[in-house]
Design a protein around this motif. Sequence first.
Motif, PDB file in Angstrom:
ATOM      1  N   ASP A 177      33.226  28.235  93.282  1.00  0.00           N
ATOM      2  CA  ASP A 177      32.260  28.151  94.380  1.00  0.00           C
ATOM      3  C   ASP A 177      30.879  27.897  93.772  1.00  0.00           C
ATOM      4  N   LYS A 178      29.850  28.040  94.573  1.00  0.00           N
ATOM      5  CA  LYS A 178      28.502  27.705  94.104  1.00  0.00           C
ATOM      6  C   LYS A 178      28.097  28.562  92.901  1.00  0.00           C
ATOM      7  N   ILE A 179      28.427  29.847  92.986  1.00  0.00           N
ATOM      8  CA  ILE A 179      28.039  30.754  91.897  1.00  0.00           C
ATOM      9  C   ILE A 179      28.729  30.365  90.587  1.00  0.00           C
ATOM     10  N   ASP A 180      30.024  30.096  90.692  1.00  0.00           N
ATOM     11  CA  ASP A 180      30.755  29.661  89.490  1.00  0.00           C
ATOM     12  C   ASP A 180      30.134  28.386  88.922  1.00  0.00           C
ATOM     13  N   ALA A 189      28.986  30.814  81.997  1.00  0.00           N
ATOM     14  CA  ALA A 189      30.407  31.026  82.292  1.00  0.00           C
ATOM     15  C   ALA A 189      31.178  29.734  82.029  1.00  0.00           C
ATOM     16  N   PRO A 190      32.486  29.845  81.721  1.00  0.00           N
ATOM     17  CA  PRO A 190      33.264  28.634  81.470  1.00  0.00           C
ATOM     18  C   PRO A 190      33.585  27.895  82.764  1.00  0.00           C
ATOM     19  N   ASP A 191      33.989  26.662  82.597  1.00  0.00           N
ATOM     20  CA  ASP A 191      34.387  25.832  83.734  1.00  0.00           C
ATOM     21  C   ASP A 191      35.741  26.316  84.254  1.00  0.00           C
ATOM     22  N   LEU A 192      35.816  26.613  85.546  1.00  0.00           N
ATOM     23  CA  LEU A 192      37.083  27.122  86.111  1.00  0.00           C
ATOM     24  C   LEU A 192      38.194  26.077  86.069  1.00  0.00           C
TER      25      LEU A 192
END
Lengths: 252, 334
Positions: A177-180, A189-192
């Motif tokens: 989502d936007k936060i990720d 943070a890593p790419d989901l």
Amino acid sequence: MSSEDPLFDYTLRLGDSCIVLAQRISEWVGHAPILEEDIGIANIALDLVGQGRLWLDLAGEIEGQGRDADALAYHRDAGAYRNHLLTEQPNGDFGQTIMRQFLFDAWYLPLLKGLSQSNDSRVAAIAEKAAKEASYHHARHTDLVISLGDGTEESHDRMQAALDVLWPYTGEMLTADKIDGTLCEAGTAPDLAGIEQVWNDHVSKTLTAATLTQPESNFMQSGGKAGRHSEHLGFLLAEMQFLQRAYPDAVW
Amino acid sequence: MYAQMVKTDTTSVKTREEMSAEERAFQDRVDADIKIEAKDWMPENYRKTLIRQISQHAHSEIVGQLPEANWLTRAPTLERKAILLAKIQDEAGHGLYLYCAAETLGVSRDELTEQLLTGKAKYSSIFNYPTLTWADVGTIGWLVDGAAIMNQVPLQRCSFGPYSRAMIRVCKEESFHQRQGYDALMKMCLKGTAAQKAMCQDAFNRWWWPSLMMFGPPDKESVHSAQSMAWKIKLNSNDELRQKFVDQTVPQAEYLGLEIPDPNLSWNEERGHYDFGEIDWSELFSVVRGDGPCNRERLAARRKAWDDGAWFREGLMAHAEKKSARKDTQKNAA
Ligand SMILES: [Fe+2]
Ligand SMILES: [Fe+2]
């Protein structure tokens, strides 16, 4: 920094998922199918409580309002919780509990490995410590899923049923989502998308070895990351927060 | 204790003249404090009594998870939750080493479990009392683990090697549990609110007498003690340990500001010990018989765990068999 910081929500997601999952598996302690599992499940709950505290303390630090892990765990209602829906699902039979752990670990371990490279040193330090524990959980639950899937007819059927019940709760963990997105761009943070690939590989390999069939439905539940939960979370929190709510001035 | 009222199958202790040569040699080793190991010759009744004692102790650890686990999901802080999880995990671990110690005597864990679930084997009376408030968790650590230590420290020197070694491991953890339990009460009693202090007093009132009963019936009615003491699988009498426990615990209670729920408790200068009131032995016998506040629930919970878990255990076993069969086929093909 403040609660507007996307990292506040992000660390809440991690901390809340650990705490809620620990709460769920604690229900098994003393009631597991064999003594070694009483010990194993208590050990995992203990690791998750420890990790949850670290994530929530960090969330409190980011928020900057003087809240620590306990304040966040015990004094927020369900709508303020950011755990994934998977973690709050009821235990079901022991097979369903193991399947829930497996699906969670398959996401959490690669995520922690990614987070250990975070440009935020606080995040990296917690992730590195947690990854050591999570890799043990990951191996243990993978083995159990394979053994029970490829065990007796009954254990196979129970594991398949567990997988079917829990499958719709796996999408939320893997969908950015936007936060990720913001945190990925910032290098925190890593790419989901990468995590999803690792997740898919590991899950499909394990299910094959376990002679289980990956559900075909693409329907996925979501909302936990934004504070929209299932009916289960309210009861879980009512139980967990009872003493803090009933004795507001007490010290423990 | 965790093993209360263990039967010895003997009516009286044999004199040296009544003993066979083997029995005499065995008794000489025990008297010389040489450990008996599982492979050594031992009187059949020694073996049977030890199996009873060790398995009762193991069952107590296992059933003992339940009253404390009752508060796991309601622990008031994350740290307290972690401490309680670790404690219960230790107790299950104690159960595991004790079953292993019993297995060296030629009985399987499954047989022992069966005896627990059918009600044939006993476990400590103390775990048949309910945990009604959070203060019960601290009180159990303080009193119940405290009473267990009182009994188990001497058992580190008991004549049977595997049991004595298990006790050495177990005692370290039990004293940690006791300190943590007491620490939880210190926080509540010394820094807490009036409601918390009342909660602690109420817990203490309910656990005090059952804790004293853990040491078993009074010496004058303790029919199996003499043989167990000659074999050095019991090192102190019930009354002796109970007195030691009272003497140790009263000042600790006073420090917390808790009142001892016994109007007859007073320091006896002459004896150098506390005098205390008469214990209601009918309560102990009724709990041991199965008629305590939670006996039925505790056993039902253990039975349910075992029965509901059958498919799980069978699944793991079936998989292990398939795996080894596959290995054999591979070997044969190669
Ligand atoms: Fe123990
Ligand atoms: Fe203990």
